[in-house]
Design a protein around this motif. Structure first.
Motif, short mmCIF file in Angstrom:
data_model
loop_
_atom_site.label_atom_id
_atom_site.label_comp_id
_atom_site.label_asym_id
_atom_site.label_seq_id
_atom_site.Cartn_x
_atom_site.Cartn_y
_atom_site.Cartn_z
N ASN A 184 94.58 -2.98 24.01
CA ASN A 184 95.57 -2.48 23.04
C ASN A 184 96.90 -3.23 23.15
OD1 ASN A 184 96.18 -1.35 25.54
ND2 ASN A 184 96.95 0.56 24.67
N GLY A 185 96.83 -4.53 23.32
CA GLY A 185 98.04 -5.33 23.50
C GLY A 185 98.69 -5.75 22.20
N ASN A 186 99.03 -4.79 21.36
CA ASN A 186 99.72 -5.09 20.11
C ASN A 186 100.51 -3.88 19.66
OD1 ASN A 186 98.00 -3.46 18.08
ND2 ASN A 186 96.47 -4.65 19.21
N GLY A 187 101.35 -4.07 18.66
CA GLY A 187 102.25 -3.01 18.22
C GLY A 187 101.59 -1.88 17.48
N LEU A 188 100.34 -2.05 17.06
CA LEU A 188 99.64 -0.98 16.34
C LEU A 188 98.86 -0.08 17.29
CD1 LEU A 188 98.30 -2.87 13.19
CD2 LEU A 188 100.23 -1.27 13.31
N ASP A 189 98.16 -0.70 18.24
CA ASP A 189 97.28 0.08 19.12
C ASP A 189 98.00 0.64 20.33
OD1 ASP A 189 95.05 -0.43 17.50
OD2 ASP A 189 94.68 -2.34 18.49
N TYR A 190 99.14 0.06 20.68
CA TYR A 190 99.93 0.59 21.80
C TYR A 190 100.94 1.57 21.21
CZ TYR A 190 102.75 0.80 26.03
OH TYR A 190 103.43 1.23 27.15
N ARG A 191 100.78 2.83 21.53
CA ARG A 191 101.54 3.90 20.89
C ARG A 191 102.76 4.27 21.72
NH1 ARG A 191 103.53 7.85 18.31
NH2 ARG A 191 102.34 9.61 17.51
N VAL A 192 103.92 4.32 21.10
CA VAL A 192 105.14 4.84 21.72
C VAL A 192 105.65 5.99 20.85
CG1 VAL A 192 105.75 2.64 22.78
CG2 VAL A 192 106.58 3.17 20.50
N PRO A 193 106.49 6.86 21.40
CA PRO A 193 106.94 8.02 20.64
C PRO A 193 107.73 7.63 19.39
CG PRO A 193 107.39 8.32 22.97
CD PRO A 193 106.97 6.90 22.80
N LEU A 194 107.48 8.36 18.34
CA LEU A 194 108.29 8.31 17.13
C LEU A 194 109.29 9.45 17.17
CD1 LEU A 194 105.37 7.80 14.57
CD2 LEU A 194 106.74 6.03 15.67
N ALA A 195 110.22 9.45 16.24
CA ALA A 195 111.19 10.54 16.19
C ALA A 195 110.49 11.88 16.01
CB ALA A 195 112.18 10.30 15.05
N THR A 196 109.38 11.87 15.27
CA THR A 196 108.64 13.12 15.04
C THR A 196 107.90 13.60 16.28
OG1 THR A 196 106.84 11.76 14.16
CG2 THR A 196 108.36 12.74 12.57
N SER B 252 116.26 6.96 28.14
CA SER B 252 115.41 6.87 29.32
C SER B 252 114.43 8.03 29.38
CB SER B 252 116.27 6.82 30.60
OG SER B 252 117.00 8.01 30.78
N ALA B 253 114.85 9.21 28.94
CA ALA B 253 113.93 10.35 28.94
C ALA B 253 112.76 10.11 28.00
CB ALA B 253 114.68 11.62 28.54
N ILE B 254 113.02 9.50 26.85
CA ILE B 254 111.92 9.22 25.91
C ILE B 254 110.99 8.15 26.48
CG2 ILE B 254 111.35 8.43 23.59
CD1 ILE B 254 112.60 11.26 23.83
N MET B 255 111.53 7.20 27.25
CA MET B 255 110.65 6.25 27.93
C MET B 255 109.79 6.97 28.96
SD MET B 255 112.78 2.68 28.44
CE MET B 255 111.29 1.79 28.89
N GLY B 256 110.36 7.96 29.63
CA GLY B 256 109.56 8.78 30.55
C GLY B 256 108.48 9.54 29.83
N LEU B 257 108.80 10.01 28.63
CA LEU B 257 107.81 10.71 27.81
C LEU B 257 106.66 9.78 27.42
CD1 LEU B 257 107.12 13.35 26.30
CD2 LEU B 257 108.48 12.50 24.38
N THR B 258 106.99 8.51 27.17
CA THR B 258 105.96 7.52 26.84
C THR B 258 104.93 7.43 27.96
OG1 THR B 258 107.60 6.23 25.63
CG2 THR B 258 105.56 5.11 26.21
N GLY B 259 105.40 7.30 29.19
CA GLY B 259 104.48 7.19 30.31
C GLY B 259 103.71 8.46 30.60
N ALA B 260 104.28 9.60 30.19
CA ALA B 260 103.64 10.87 30.50
C ALA B 260 102.52 11.23 29.52
CB ALA B 260 104.69 11.99 30.51
#
Length: 765
Positions: free
Chosen positions: A684-696, A662-670
């Motif tokens: 950006n309604g696709n998996g390439l242009d919509y960016r979510v956090p990676l492990a890095t 849940s914290a990483i989801m919060g990081l996504t919005g932040a």
């Protein structure tokens, strides 16, 4: 740990998840894996216009295409109640009179292959009368705005208790308002300082890896549907209404779900799959693409105006607020989200007066619905950001100001509501100490920020039922309607049962959810399973155990108090008596099953604003350290510390995974790009242009701390967990940015462009 809890054998030891092997080996069955001989594949024709009247539609050529077995347009909805929704029934199976956003479903085809279905869609001829669009909250509220619904859809306003109220259609495109008020508005006049701020909350996508999917088939007159749905029983009820079909002839089955985060509630793919299956008399699979996910459900963007009055010594007195949620083209669960956003805007603080309104505004964009922590994400962003603004303005440390005003353990949230079930100051001090807050050196591009996220959990007036069956040889079946969506609930529930029956965990089975025989549950949402459903499970287990003990006592000619249950044997003094032998001797070769039924629902309470008191309160404490580059506006997150209180952790490893996820989801919005619209067009309604956090992207200084304060209402002192740690993240980072460079950002996400703009504004004369 709750000192009154019994010695724990299974609970709290961090046992491996019961679903670990099937999920890690690929043998777990999800709805996307369901397949039948002769199964057809559905595809949907979607509107290219954001707002248009359907003047004509002709699917003749599509029906004649190779492999096509069924086509649905508005002409095929006769005899149905073709619209659905939560409080307001406004979303059609396919467009009837108008389309209201780009991607709105216009027609659907079932063919032998997906390719054939797509080719048939291209043959459908649609004529549109294009209408003016409203793509933002402000434009949709304008007096000259076109109405998305000229006629009021069918709907209800639920009953509310003390201080709360609801209303429909209060203005142009305003489909619902929730309000809450307590105290005296004149208290603002007593305040030494009054602060008014506007905050903007961005729109995110749930980004669940398993897409929206269902498989439907007709078995005689029975509608059989496999669905990746979080609330199968309410879904069954809604499908019965939509199709005018007896509820007992609708069977919803739910395998594992590949995450949902709130999106997989109520009707999504099911009505189209079912109608195509009825027309074709063949099984039909409707599986969306990731791009279609973006066109189906999103989080609510929001505008939040917050006014807060305080005394010179920092004492909080009054807060008023007005929230506008961007509901998208249809109401979906917007009224529910409005309840939560409005109810949670005060935060977990002491107030004399509150006056909050939350409006749901329809726009020509993707429909918005429940999103993890829903309502709390928007409310916490505004509330906790303004508290730092107040602290700096009156010369107070943000930590001390929060500690001064936080509610006490056991103190009612508002009049008529239940008491807070965590020590809020202990949690805040914990994350502050872990991040080194007292030793921080603010400015010069480095800073720290704190935040307290909270939400009422457990659902509103939510009922749950459970059943336990124990076989002759000690096999245990746990039947309950809580859905495994990746959160580990099957493991936690099984641990509770094993603990109460003093049995090894591997003896507990959790049969697949099937609404024909699984006991009722309102839905897997609101962090309710470990308190609401778990109490039903506990009750069912104890009832089954009592039957076993009474049977054994009768066989051994003693009282129940003289014996103990020990791994499906009865221990009496120093003697052990295997239960299978006793059962077979008494019941004969067929053996027997001991059963127990459990039920839990909070009592109706008209003094409570939401008609029932909150079962459990969920908190997330957050602390962030950032380094900000003044030249580029780049925010480098150095540390992120989050903590949640499980009360008693049934499975600490699972709890920790929930907090961290849940914290990483919060990081996504932040810090990451949200859904970006150019007018009504999603860019950006696709998996390439919509960016979510990676492990890095996760900082080395990311830490989660699991608290077990022991004040929860659930079994062994457990309480709601899994959403709280996302709530403080965005505001903690924004507060850290101001601590670092002295500028306040009031709009999410916290992009470099916004940081630079804030720096420029601060330097302007």
């Amino acid at each position: 740990m709750n000192e009154t809890a019994p010695p724990l054998n299974v609970v709290g030891e961090g046992f491996a998840r019961t679903d670990a092997v099937p999920k890690s080996t690929g043998t777990a069955t999800y709805t996307v894996d369901v397949s039948f001989p002769g199964m057809l594949h559905a595809k949907v024709l979607r509107s290219p216009h954001a707002h248009a009247r359907l003047t004509a539609i002709d699917a003749t050529a599509a029906r004649a295409m190779p492999g096509v077995h069924a086509v649905i347009t508005r002409d095929d909805l006769e005899g149905l109640n073709p619209t659905y929704g939560y409080f307001i029934k406004d979303q059609p199976i396919v467009a009837i009179d108008k389309v209201r956003y780009i991607g709105d479903a216009v027609a659907a085809v079932a063919a032998e292959t997906e390719r054939q279905a797509v080719e048939a869609l291209e043959k459908i001829v649609v004529e549109y009368e294009v209408l003016a669009t409203v793509a933002t909250i402000e434009s949709a509220m304008a007096d000259t705005a076109p109405e998305l619904f000229e006629e009021e859809p069918m709907g209800v306003v639920p009953a509310y208790g003390q201080g709360a109220s609801g209303a429909r259609r209060l203005g142009v495109n305003n489909c619902y308002r929730f309000s809450y008020e307590t105290g005296n508005a004149a208290d603002f006049e007593l305040c030494d300082h009054v602060f008014q701020d506007r905050f903007i909350f961005s729109r995110d996508q749930h980004f669940h890896l398993e897409p929206f999917v269902s498989v439907a088939r007709m078995e005689g007159e029975t509608i059989d549907v496999w669905s990746g749905c979080q609330n199968p029983f309410p879904l069954r009820k809604e499908l019965a209404r939509v199709f005018n079909h007896p509820e007992n002839l609708i069977r919803v089955q739910v395998p594992y779900i590949g995450a949902g985060y709130g999106a997989k509630n109520n009707c999504k793919t099911e009505p189209i799959a079912i109608l195509l299956a009825k027309l074709s008399r063949r099984p039909v699979r409707f599986c969306m693409t990731m791009e279609e996910n973006f066109l189906t459900q999103s989080q609510h963007a929001a505008i939040l105006d917050v006014k807060t009055g305080v005394m010179a010594d920092g004492t909080f007195i009054a807060r008023s607020g007005h929230i506008w949620l961007d509901s998208g083209a249809y109401s979906d669960a917007s009224p529910l989200v409005a309840e939560k956003a409005g109810y949670r805007l005060p935060g977990p603080y002491k107030w004399k007066h509150l006056d909050i309104h939350c409006d749901c505004i329809l726009t020509n964009t993707t429909p918005a619905g429940p999103y993890r922590g829903f309502g709390g994400t928007q409310a916490s962003w505004a509330s906790e950001s303004q508290i730092d603004i107040i602290a700096r303005a009156i010369g107070r440390d943000p930590l001390d100001l929060r500690l001064q005003n936080l509610k006490d353990l056991g103190e009612a949230y508002v009049p008529g509501e239940s008491g807070v079930d965590s020590d809020l100051r202990a949690g805040l001090n914990l994350v502050a100490d872990r991040i080194g807050y007292s030793d921080r050196q603010s400015g010069d591009g480095r800073g720290m920020g704190l935040s307290v996220g909270f939400k009422d959990a457990g659902g509103v007036n939510k009922p749950a039922q459970a059943r336990i069956r124990i076989t002759t040889n000690g096999g245990i079946y746990l039947h309950c309607g809580t859905v495994e969506i990746g959160q580990g609930v099957h493991t936690a529930m099984s641990q509770i049962v094993a603990e109460l029956l003093n049995a090894p965990l591997d003896r507990v089975s959790y049969p697949a959810l099937n609404t024909d025989y699984t006991p009722f549950d309102q839905g897997t949402n609101a962090s309710s399973a470990i308190v609401v459903m778990a109490m039903a499970v506990q009750q069912a287990t104890l009832e089954a155990k009592q039957k076993v003990m009474e049977f054994a006592a009768g066989q051994l000619d003693c009282s129940v108090d003289e014996i103990e249950l020990d791994d499906w044997s009865i221990r009496k003094g120093n003697e052990s008596h295997p239960l299978p032998i006793m059962i077979m001797r008494y019941y004969g070769g067929t053996g027997y099953e001991f059963t127990g039924e459990g039920f839990f629902k909070p009592d109706i309470d008209h003094s409570a604003p939401l008609e029932t008191q909150c079962v459990s309160w969920e908190f997330g404490w957050g602390a962030a350290e950032v380094e900000v580059d003044r030249d580029t506006g780049l925010v480098n997150l150095q540390q992120l510390v989050v903590s949640g209180d499980a009360g008693q952790a049934i499975n600490p490893l699972v709890c920790r995974g929930q907090d961290e996820g849940s914290a990483i989801m919060g990081l996504t919005g932040a810090l990451f790009p949200c859904m970006i619209y150019d007018g009504p067009i999603l860019m950006n309604g696709n998996g390439l242009d919509y960016r979510v956090p990676l492990a890095t992207d996760v900082p080395d200084g990311f830490v989660s701390i699991l608290q077990e304060q022991g004040h929860g209402p659930g079994p062994f002192g457990a309480k709601s967990l899994g959403e709280g740690c996302m709530l403080p993240v965005a505001s903690a980072i924004a507060n850290a940015i101001e601590d670092a460079i002295g500028v306040r950002i009031r709009e999410l996400p916290l992009t470099p462009e916004r940081v630079l703009a804030a720096i420029d504004d601060a330097q302007s004369p």
